[in-house]
Design a protein around this motif. Structure first.
Motif, PDB file in Angstrom:
ATOM      1  N   VAL A  38       0.833  -1.207   0.000  1.00  0.00           N
ATOM      2  CA  VAL A  38       0.000   0.000   0.000  1.00  0.00           C
ATOM      3  C   VAL A  38       0.867   1.257   0.000  1.00  0.00           C
ATOM      4  O   VAL A  38       2.021   1.237   0.417  1.00  0.00           O
ATOM      5  CB  VAL A  38      -0.977   0.029   1.207  1.00  0.00           C
ATOM      6  CG1 VAL A  38      -1.983  -1.091   1.094  1.00  0.00           C
ATOM      7  CG2 VAL A  38      -0.228  -0.025   2.514  1.00  0.00           C
ATOM      8  N   HIS A  39       0.267   2.320  -0.478  1.00  0.00           N
ATOM      9  CA  HIS A  39       0.939   3.621  -0.526  1.00  0.00           C
ATOM     10  C   HIS A  39      -0.096   4.694  -0.207  1.00  0.00           C
ATOM     11  O   HIS A  39      -1.245   4.392   0.057  1.00  0.00           O
ATOM     12  CB  HIS A  39       1.571   3.842  -1.904  1.00  0.00           C
ATOM     13  CG  HIS A  39       0.564   3.808  -3.010  1.00  0.00           C
ATOM     14  ND1 HIS A  39       0.131   2.621  -3.570  1.00  0.00           N
ATOM     15  CD2 HIS A  39      -0.130   4.786  -3.634  1.00  0.00           C
ATOM     16  CE1 HIS A  39      -0.769   2.882  -4.503  1.00  0.00           C
ATOM     17  NE2 HIS A  39      -0.949   4.192  -4.555  1.00  0.00           N
ATOM     18  N   GLY A  40       0.341   5.936  -0.239  1.00  0.00           N
ATOM     19  CA  GLY A  40      -0.573   7.032   0.034  1.00  0.00           C
ATOM     20  C   GLY A  40      -0.073   7.896   1.168  1.00  0.00           C
ATOM     21  O   GLY A  40       1.083   7.807   1.589  1.00  0.00           O
ATOM     22  N   ASN A  41      -0.964   8.737   1.680  1.00  0.00           N
ATOM     23  CA  ASN A  41      -0.597   9.695   2.712  1.00  0.00           C
ATOM     24  C   ASN A  41      -1.407   9.452   3.975  1.00  0.00           C
ATOM     25  O   ASN A  41      -2.600   9.148   3.916  1.00  0.00           O
ATOM     26  CB  ASN A  41      -0.832  11.119   2.199  1.00  0.00           C
ATOM     27  CG  ASN A  41      -0.115  12.146   3.035  1.00  0.00           C
ATOM     28  OD1 ASN A  41      -0.435  12.364   4.193  1.00  0.00           O
ATOM     29  ND2 ASN A  41       0.875  12.786   2.430  1.00  0.00           N
ATOM     30  N   LEU A  42      -0.746   9.623   5.113  1.00  0.00           N
ATOM     31  CA  LEU A  42      -1.415   9.454   6.407  1.00  0.00           C
ATOM     32  C   LEU A  42      -2.637  10.352   6.562  1.00  0.00           C
ATOM     33  O   LEU A  42      -3.558  10.030   7.308  1.00  0.00           O
ATOM     34  CB  LEU A  42      -0.442   9.768   7.550  1.00  0.00           C
ATOM     35  CG  LEU A  42       0.642   8.757   7.845  1.00  0.00           C
ATOM     36  CD1 LEU A  42       1.576   9.291   8.921  1.00  0.00           C
ATOM     37  CD2 LEU A  42       0.038   7.431   8.263  1.00  0.00           C
ATOM     38  N   SER A  43      -2.668  11.461   5.860  1.00  0.00           N
ATOM     39  CA  SER A  43      -3.794  12.402   5.979  1.00  0.00           C
ATOM     40  C   SER A  43      -5.127  11.747   5.625  1.00  0.00           C
ATOM     41  O   SER A  43      -6.179  12.208   6.067  1.00  0.00           O
ATOM     42  CB  SER A  43      -3.560  13.636   5.109  1.00  0.00           C
ATOM     43  OG  SER A  43      -3.447  13.272   3.751  1.00  0.00           O
ATOM     44  N   ALA A  44      -5.099  10.651   4.877  1.00  0.00           N
ATOM     45  CA  ALA A  44      -6.334   9.933   4.536  1.00  0.00           C
ATOM     46  C   ALA A  44      -7.002   9.355   5.780  1.00  0.00           C
ATOM     47  O   ALA A  44      -8.201   9.079   5.774  1.00  0.00           O
ATOM     48  CB  ALA A  44      -6.048   8.827   3.527  1.00  0.00           C
TER      49      ALA A  44
END
Length: 198
Positions: A38-44
Motif C-alpha cells: 500500500v501507498h498514500g498519505n497518512l492524511s487519509a
C-alpha cells in the motif's frame, strides 16, 4: 464506501492500493496493512477514530501530526516507513500501549512519553528523537515499560535511572549517549535482552 467495516487485517500480503480508499471508513477501529503493497498519505486517516493501526514496512508518506486528535489510539506501528513529524503529537494520546516508529523520519524529545503508565512497548530506534533517559524512565510507573528501544538515537543519560524500570524485559540503547555504572543494570530483574553496545 465501507462504512460498516470495523477491522481489516491484510498484513504480509500482496494486497496493494492507496490509503485513500479508507478515508470514508468512519467505523474502522483496527487497520493492519503491515508489509502490504500500500501507498498514500497518512492524511487519509485523519478523520478516523482508530484504536489500532499498523502500517510498518509500507510506502506510506505524511506527517504524524494527523494523530493529534486520536486520543483512543492504543497501538501504532509505522516502522520502516518514510513518515515524518515530531513525536510531541502524541502528547494527548494517553492510551498508547504500543508504539513503533523505528527507522522512520520522526524527530522530537522523548519527554513526551513520560508519565505514561499504559505504555508497555516503545520502539524509536534509528529516528531523530533525542532527550534524557532519566526524564523518560524516572517519571513512569514501575510497571510501565516492558520493551524500550531507543538505539541509534541521540538519547543520553545515566543508566542508573533504569532501577525505576523494573518491568523491562528488553532494553536496546546501542549507539546512544548513555553512560554510568554497570550496577544500574542489576535492578533489571526481568530483562532477557540488554544492549548498550556502540
Amino acid at each position: 464506501a465501507t462504512n460498516s467495516l470495523l477491522h481489516l487485517y491484510v498484513s504480509d500480503t500482496q494486497v496493494s492500493g492507496d490509503l485513500q480508499a479508507f478515508k470514508n471508513s468512519t467505523a474502522l477501529k483496527n487497520l493492519s496493512l503491515r508489509n502490504a503493497q500500500v501507498h498514500g498519505n497518512l492524511s487519509a486517516l485523519q478523520d478516523l477514530d482508530l484504536y489500532e493501526l499498523s502500517l510498518s514496512g509500507t510506502q506510506i508518506l505524511g506527517d504524524i501530526r494527523v494523530f493529534k486528535n486520536h486520543r483512543r489510539l492504543s497501538t501504532l506501528g509505522l516502522s520502516s516507513t518514510p513518515v515524518t513529524g515530531d513525536v510531541d503529537v502524541f502528547h494527548h494520546c494517553l492510551g498508547l500501549s504500543w508504539l513503533d516508529l523505528s527507522f522512520s523520519n520522526v524527530t522530537g524529545d522523548i519527554q513526551v512519553f513520560r508519565n505514561r503508565q499504559s505504555l508497555e512497548e516503545l520502539r524509536l530506534a534509528s529516528t531523530g528523537v533525542r532527550g534524557d533517559l532519566g526524564v523518560l524512565v524516572c517519571s513512569c510507573s514501575t510497571n510501565a515499560f516492558e520493551v524500550l528501544d531507543l538505539s541509534n538515537t541521540t538519547v543520553e543519560g545515566n543508566i542508573f535511572v533504569l532501577q525505576h524500570a523494573k518491568a523491562l524485559t528488553e532494553l536496546h540503547l546501542q549507539g546512544t549517549h548513555v553512560a554510568g555504572s554497570i550496577d544500574g543494570l542489576t535492578f533489571l530483574e526481568k530483562a532477557s535482552v540488554v544492549d548498550l553496545s556502540k
